[in-house]
Design an enzyme around this catalytic site. Structure first.
Site, PDB file in Angstrom:
ATOM      1  N   HIS A 131       0.826  -1.202   0.000  1.00  9.26           N
ATOM      2  CA  HIS A 131       0.000   0.000   0.000  1.00  9.26           C
ATOM      3  C   HIS A 131       0.862   1.253   0.000  1.00  9.26           C
ATOM      4  O   HIS A 131       2.068   1.200   0.254  1.00  9.26           O
ATOM      5  CB  HIS A 131      -0.932   0.014   1.220  1.00  9.26           C
ATOM      6  CG  HIS A 131      -0.198   0.159   2.517  1.00  9.26           C
ATOM      7  ND1 HIS A 131       0.267  -0.922   3.230  1.00  9.26           N
ATOM      8  CD2 HIS A 131       0.170   1.264   3.229  1.00  9.26           C
ATOM      9  CE1 HIS A 131       0.877  -0.498   4.330  1.00  9.26           C
ATOM     10  NE2 HIS A 131       0.843   0.827   4.353  1.00  9.26           N
ATOM     11  N   HIS A 219       5.544   6.410  -0.996  1.00 11.25           N
ATOM     12  CA  HIS A 219       6.180   5.179  -1.458  1.00 11.25           C
ATOM     13  C   HIS A 219       5.280   3.976  -1.204  1.00 11.25           C
ATOM     14  O   HIS A 219       4.363   4.031  -0.379  1.00 11.25           O
ATOM     15  CB  HIS A 219       7.513   4.970  -0.727  1.00 11.25           C
ATOM     16  CG  HIS A 219       7.348   4.826   0.756  1.00 11.25           C
ATOM     17  ND1 HIS A 219       7.219   5.904   1.607  1.00 11.25           N
ATOM     18  CD2 HIS A 219       7.265   3.719   1.557  1.00 11.25           C
ATOM     19  CE1 HIS A 219       7.086   5.485   2.852  1.00 11.25           C
ATOM     20  NE2 HIS A 219       7.099   4.155   2.842  1.00 11.25           N
TER      21      HIS A 219
END
Length: 276
Positions: A131, A219
């Protein structure tokens, strides 16, 4: 008890019309003792026929257990990880994110990276789910969940879906330095992510919760290890791991993330916010 009361009254009336007060007091005393004895007999008789109570189910006991009950974090039960905050009943760990559904090529490259890190004696554990976070992990009280979710949902009413691309590997650690993460930093789509994180921050402020980082590095979290291994991972094998991404047979691998629904995970519940 009603019958006894009536009997006592009638005897008291007959005694008052034909007996002196001393006799009446003696009669009252005897009657009282007799009634007490009779009541005790009935109680004994009644209790001897009582059915034993069934024990309460555990699910019912849990409903009334103290919300501040102490809890011990057993790191060995989840790979050595330690909580960033003490667990209390009624407190729900919560964060907002975009899910990443990996393609087969991504998993192949990731497996090669894990093997390369292991060769340098850095045992990385692949993330259970991939995620991209848009908030810090915060603590919500149970009764805050619905208004918190509704606030985010309302704020996202007109936000358009988009996509972002991640390519370059980067090493991160949590604030407590208890875990180190290997992530793939976003190179395309950052302005949209910044705008979204500010929207989420507004909801955080409503509930006096921590907002996101001032200069966030968006990220996709790939893997982690216990402790602060930031410098070691950077020096030992980060360039080698990046080389595996660059040398992918179909060209340098880019992780594409379709940002069409934002999610909020609180405890074991996940709320979905579709974008327009």
């Amino acid at each position: 008890m009603i019958v006894n009361y009536s009997s006592s009254s009638s005897e008291e009336e007959s005694g008052s019309s034909s007996s002196p007060s001393g006799k009446r007091q003696k009669l009252d005393t005897e009657t009282s003792e007799a009634l007490d004895h009779g009541s005790a007999q009935r109680k004994v008789c009644k209790s001897s026929h009582l059915t034993p109570r069934l024990p309460l189910p555990e699910s019912v006991k849990e409903m009334f257990r103290d919300s501040e009950e102490l809890w011990t974090d057993k790191s060995e039960e989840h790979g050595g990880r330690l909580r960033s905050f003490q667990h209390e009943r009624g407190n729900w760990a919560t964060y907002v994110f975009f899910p990443y559904d990996p393609e087969e090529a991504f998993l192949e490259v990731l497996n090669k990276m894990m093997a390369a890190a292991e060769a340098h004696d850095i045992p990385l554990t692949v993330s259970e789910e991939f995620h991209l976070s848009l908030s810090k992990t915060v603590v919500l009280r149970h009764h805050w969940i619905q208004p918190f979710v509704q606030s985010i949902r309302t704020s996202l009413t007109h936000f358009q879906k988009f996509y972002c691309v991640a390519y370059k590997l980067k090493v991160y650690s949590n604030a407590e330095k208890t875990r180190t993460f290997l992530g793939m930093e976003v190179s395309t789509g950052t302005p949209h992510l910044l705008e979204l994180s500010k929207i989420v921050d507004e909801t955080m402020k409503e509930f006096n919760l921590s907002t996101f980082y001032e200069d966030p590095s968006f990220h996709i979290s790939l893997a982690w290890c216990v402790g602060d291994q930031t410098e070691r991972l950077k020096k030992a094998c980060l360039l080698e791991l990046q080389g595996l991404i660059d040398a992918h047979e179909d060209g340098p691998f880019h992780a594409r993330l379709n940002c069409n629904e934002l999610r909020c995970k609180t405890g074991n519940k996940v709320f979905v916010f579709p974008l327009q």
